[in-house]
Design an enzyme around this catalytic site. Structure first.
Site, PDB file in Angstrom:
ATOM      1  N   TYR A 101     -44.634  -0.068 -54.850  1.00 18.87           N
ATOM      2  CA  TYR A 101     -43.573   0.232 -53.883  1.00 18.87           C
ATOM      3  C   TYR A 101     -43.451  -0.882 -52.844  1.00 18.87           C
ATOM      4  O   TYR A 101     -42.348  -1.374 -52.563  1.00 18.87           O
ATOM      5  CB  TYR A 101     -43.875   1.565 -53.206  1.00 18.87           C
ATOM      6  CG  TYR A 101     -42.860   1.994 -52.186  1.00 18.87           C
ATOM      7  CD1 TYR A 101     -41.643   2.537 -52.570  1.00 18.87           C
ATOM      8  CD2 TYR A 101     -43.117   1.875 -50.820  1.00 18.87           C
ATOM      9  CE1 TYR A 101     -40.710   2.954 -51.628  1.00 18.87           C
ATOM     10  CE2 TYR A 101     -42.201   2.284 -49.870  1.00 18.87           C
ATOM     11  CZ  TYR A 101     -40.994   2.823 -50.275  1.00 18.87           C
ATOM     12  OH  TYR A 101     -40.066   3.223 -49.330  1.00 18.87           O
ATOM     13  N   LYS A 106     -40.183  -3.392 -52.219  1.00 23.65           N
ATOM     14  CA  LYS A 106     -39.449  -3.428 -50.952  1.00 23.65           C
ATOM     15  C   LYS A 106     -39.513  -4.815 -50.305  1.00 23.65           C
ATOM     16  O   LYS A 106     -38.541  -5.274 -49.688  1.00 23.65           O
ATOM     17  CB  LYS A 106     -39.996  -2.357 -50.010  1.00 23.65           C
ATOM     18  CG  LYS A 106     -39.727  -0.934 -50.482  1.00 23.65           C
ATOM     19  CD  LYS A 106     -38.237  -0.669 -50.661  1.00 23.65           C
ATOM     20  CE  LYS A 106     -37.948   0.796 -50.960  1.00 23.65           C
ATOM     21  NZ  LYS A 106     -36.509   1.074 -51.121  1.00 23.65           N
TER      22      LYS A 106
END
Length: 253
Positions: free
Chosen positions: A158, A162
């Site tokens: 994740y 990002k």
């Protein structure tokens, strides 16, 4: 560029905004706020049936979108143009998360998170390019996270997705400035949404998380939506390639 109202510089009257992940907590609130500020909103999500029952006004439209499906971003942009005649604002709120220790993160988990959060978002922006280039007020706002800038345990896939989205935004902001397209990201700390439900049930995790936030609380969906609306609006007409942290001071440490 539309005139900036002296009474409310964050108006979006006359503009069409496409919001992906519009059934999620942040996407839903952002879509409603953009509509409140005058935009016609196109709502896109894998769960289009939920959107159809969400109570938006007749000026809005609903579109089924799976970011990893071949041709889906191009199809949705075509649908928006057919319905509304233009596209001025793209809000990339769709995304997934997965938590695992890096040593045991599976190939499938890594690929899925990167494919949705980074590659899928890139394809969505790419699909919207021609329509945005034709707009006098083109803006793209993508949802990232403080995890793009601060190391978060058990969050490698994740966080990497990002962080990649932050840098992709900077690259596109530089390349597409000549086309009049602004691109920025909003990076919140933890928000009370379905995506964070599991970790919010862990009292040890939450105590440590809140201790890391100088303002001492989670961000609300409205905190994040207000930041998105600002960056999408003419009030941010000279802002591009930036990340607005909605983190209560996390990144000051």
């Amino acid at each position: 560029m539309p005139d900036i109202s002296p009474d409310d510089p964050i108006r979006l009257d006359g503009l069409v905004a496409l919001v992906t992940g519009a059934s999620g907590g942040i996407g839903d609130r952002a879509a409603r706020l953009l509509a409140e500020r005058g935009a016609r909103v196109a709502l896109a999500d894998r769960d289009a049936d939920v959107l159809a029952e969400a109570g938006f006004d007749a000026a809005s439209s609903v579109h089924r979108l799976d970011l990893v499906a071949d041709g889906a971003p191009d199809r949705v942009v075509s649908e928006v143009l057919a319905r509304h005649g233009r596209l001025d604002v793209l809000i990339n709120s769709a995304g997934v998360n997965a938590r695992s220790a890096p040593a045991v993160t599976s190939r499938e988990e890594w690929a899925r998170v990167l494919e949705v959060n980074l590659s899928g978002t890139f394809r969505m922006i790419q699909a919207a390019y021609d329509a945005l280039r034709a707009s006098p007020a083109a803006a793209v706002v993508s949802l990232t996270s403080t995890a793009a800038a601060v190391a978060v345990p058990q969050n490698a896939a994740y966080s990497t997705s990002k962080a990649g989205l932050v840098h992709l935004t900077r690259v596109l902001a530089s390349e597409w400035a000549a086309d009049g397209i602004r691109l920025n990201t909003v990076a919140p700390t933890i928000v009370a949404t379905a995506m964070t439900a599991a970790v919010r049930e862990d009292p040890v995790y939450m105590a440590e998380k809140l201790a890391s936030i100088p303002l001492g609380r989670m961000a609300s969906v409205d905190d994040v939506a207000q930041a998105i609306a600002f960056l999408a609006s003419p009030a941010a007409g000279m802002v591009t390639g930036q990340t607005l942290f909605v983190d209560g001071g996390v990144t000051t440490r």
